[in-house]
Design a protein around this motif. Structure first.
Motif, PDB file in Angstrom:
ATOM      1  N   SER A 189      -0.486  -7.957 -11.284  1.00 38.85           N
ATOM      2  CA  SER A 189      -1.799  -8.898 -11.793  1.00 38.85           C
ATOM      3  C   SER A 189      -2.740  -8.775 -10.957  1.00 38.85           C
ATOM      4  O   SER A 189      -4.035  -9.594 -11.037  1.00 38.85           O
ATOM      5  N   HIS A 190      -2.953  -7.929  -9.788  1.00 40.87           N
ATOM      6  CA  HIS A 190      -4.143  -7.972  -8.966  1.00 40.87           C
ATOM      7  C   HIS A 190      -4.452  -6.406  -8.475  1.00 40.87           C
ATOM      8  O   HIS A 190      -3.522  -5.639  -8.138  1.00 40.87           O
ATOM      9  N   TRP A 191      -5.794  -6.548  -8.586  1.00 39.82           N
ATOM     10  CA  TRP A 191      -6.278  -5.031  -7.845  1.00 39.82           C
ATOM     11  C   TRP A 191      -7.361  -5.494  -7.101  1.00 39.82           C
ATOM     12  O   TRP A 191      -8.046  -6.435  -7.158  1.00 39.82           O
ATOM     13  N   VAL A 192      -7.314  -4.760  -5.817  1.00 37.11           N
ATOM     14  CA  VAL A 192      -8.084  -5.214  -4.647  1.00 37.11           C
ATOM     15  C   VAL A 192      -9.085  -3.746  -4.298  1.00 37.11           C
ATOM     16  O   VAL A 192      -8.355  -2.801  -4.309  1.00 37.11           O
ATOM     17  N   ALA A 193      -9.887  -4.180  -3.961  1.00 37.31           N
ATOM     18  CA  ALA A 193     -11.137  -2.920  -3.198  1.00 37.31           C
ATOM     19  C   ALA A 193     -11.008  -3.072  -1.695  1.00 37.31           C
ATOM     20  O   ALA A 193     -11.031  -3.973  -0.885  1.00 37.31           O
ATOM     21  N   TRP A 194     -10.473  -1.842  -1.396  1.00 36.91           N
ATOM     22  CA  TRP A 194     -10.108  -1.795   0.212  1.00 36.91           C
ATOM     23  C   TRP A 194     -11.272  -1.950   1.165  1.00 36.91           C
ATOM     24  O   TRP A 194     -11.192  -2.729   2.273  1.00 36.91           O
ATOM     25  N   PRO A 195     -12.628  -1.855   0.672  1.00 36.33           N
ATOM     26  CA  PRO A 195     -13.613  -2.371   1.615  1.00 36.33           C
ATOM     27  C   PRO A 195     -13.686  -3.968   2.003  1.00 36.33           C
ATOM     28  O   PRO A 195     -14.370  -4.229   2.894  1.00 36.33           O
ATOM     29  N   HIS A 196     -13.087  -4.557   1.041  1.00 32.76           N
ATOM     30  CA  HIS A 196     -13.320  -5.919   1.264  1.00 32.76           C
ATOM     31  C   HIS A 196     -11.629  -6.760   1.571  1.00 32.76           C
ATOM     32  O   HIS A 196     -11.588  -7.668   1.522  1.00 32.76           O
TER      33      HIS A 196
END
Length: 242
Positions: A189-196
């Motif tokens: 249920s979660h996608w994250v952007a590595w730069p953040h």
């Protein structure tokens, strides 16, 4: 019916736009909150429609009282209700409203769901932004922090704000991956952007991802190793290469 223009406008506003506005506001709030996971999507819509009908009922009754002798329902002219009669008749009036508003609300959602084509991964959009980015309002920019599944919607967080979008989580992840977004679906249920992402850490038996904004996101056990490797690979990239 012999209604004047202001009366016609008020009639439409109270009988159509008032419950619809309540439904839209309530659905956006519910689907963007953790409560969305407690019940199936269509059950939530049904409950929201019923609640909107219940809340709108006093306005319907007041409308009939304001229009006075006009026959709105094909029966005898209504009498101006007092508080006691309003409370007495509220359940029956609300039930009549529910029988109309709930089916209309569900049909509208069904029509929206089936009629809105999802952008195909790899296809550039008319505004020049490809895939998932084309779904974002321009006021949110393109710098995505995270994407969270909310039933048939996704909640997207960027550096400029957040928005609930009509899009499946799988579709969102596919489009982000296709266009090389520097991130990963670390949970179903979660996608994250590595730069953040600030760090990946362990708390007891759980592995979590802490974003630079301070928010924490769980990582599925089967994705822990892949997430750690992908994050370390991103951190090892030369400055400006991401």
């Amino acid at each position: 019916m012999g209604l004047t223009l202001p009366e016609r406008i008020t009639l439409v506003a109270l009988n159509v736009w008032l419950p619809l506005a309540i439904c839209l506001a309530a659905s956006r709030w519910v689907m963007a909150s953790p409560a969305a996971r407690l019940l199936p999507y269509w059950l939530w819509l049904t409950l929201i429609g019923a609640a909107a009908a219940w809340i709108s009922t006093p306005a319907f009754v007041a409308l009939e009282a304001w229009l006075g002798p006009l026959d709105l329902d094909g029966g005898p002219p209504p009498n101006a209700p007092d508080l006691r009669s309003l409370l007495r008749d509220w359940p029956s009036e609300a039930w009549e409203a529910v029988r109309v508003i709930v089916p209309v609300w569900l049909l509208l959602n069904l029509a929206v769901r089936w009629s809105r084509p999802a952008p195909i991964g790899g296809e550039a959009q008319a505004d020049g932004r490809p895939g998932f980015l084309a779904r974002l309002p321009h006021r949110l920019g393109d710098d995505i922090i995270s994407v969270r599944a909310e039933q048939h919607y996704v909640h997207v967080e960027t550096t400029l704000g957040g928005e609930l979008l009509f899009c499946g989580f799988g579709r969102a992840v596919h489009e982000l991956t296709t266009h090389g977004a520097p991130g990963m679906a670390i949970h179903r249920s979660h996608w994250v952007a590595w730069p953040h992402v600030a760090e990946i850490y362990t708390v007891g038996s759980e592995v979590r991802c802490r974003l630079k904004s301070g928010q924490t996101v769980p990582i599925s056990r089967r994705r822990v190793r892949e997430a750690r490797e992908a994050f370390e690979a991103f951190r090892s990239l030369p400055a400006g290469a991401a």
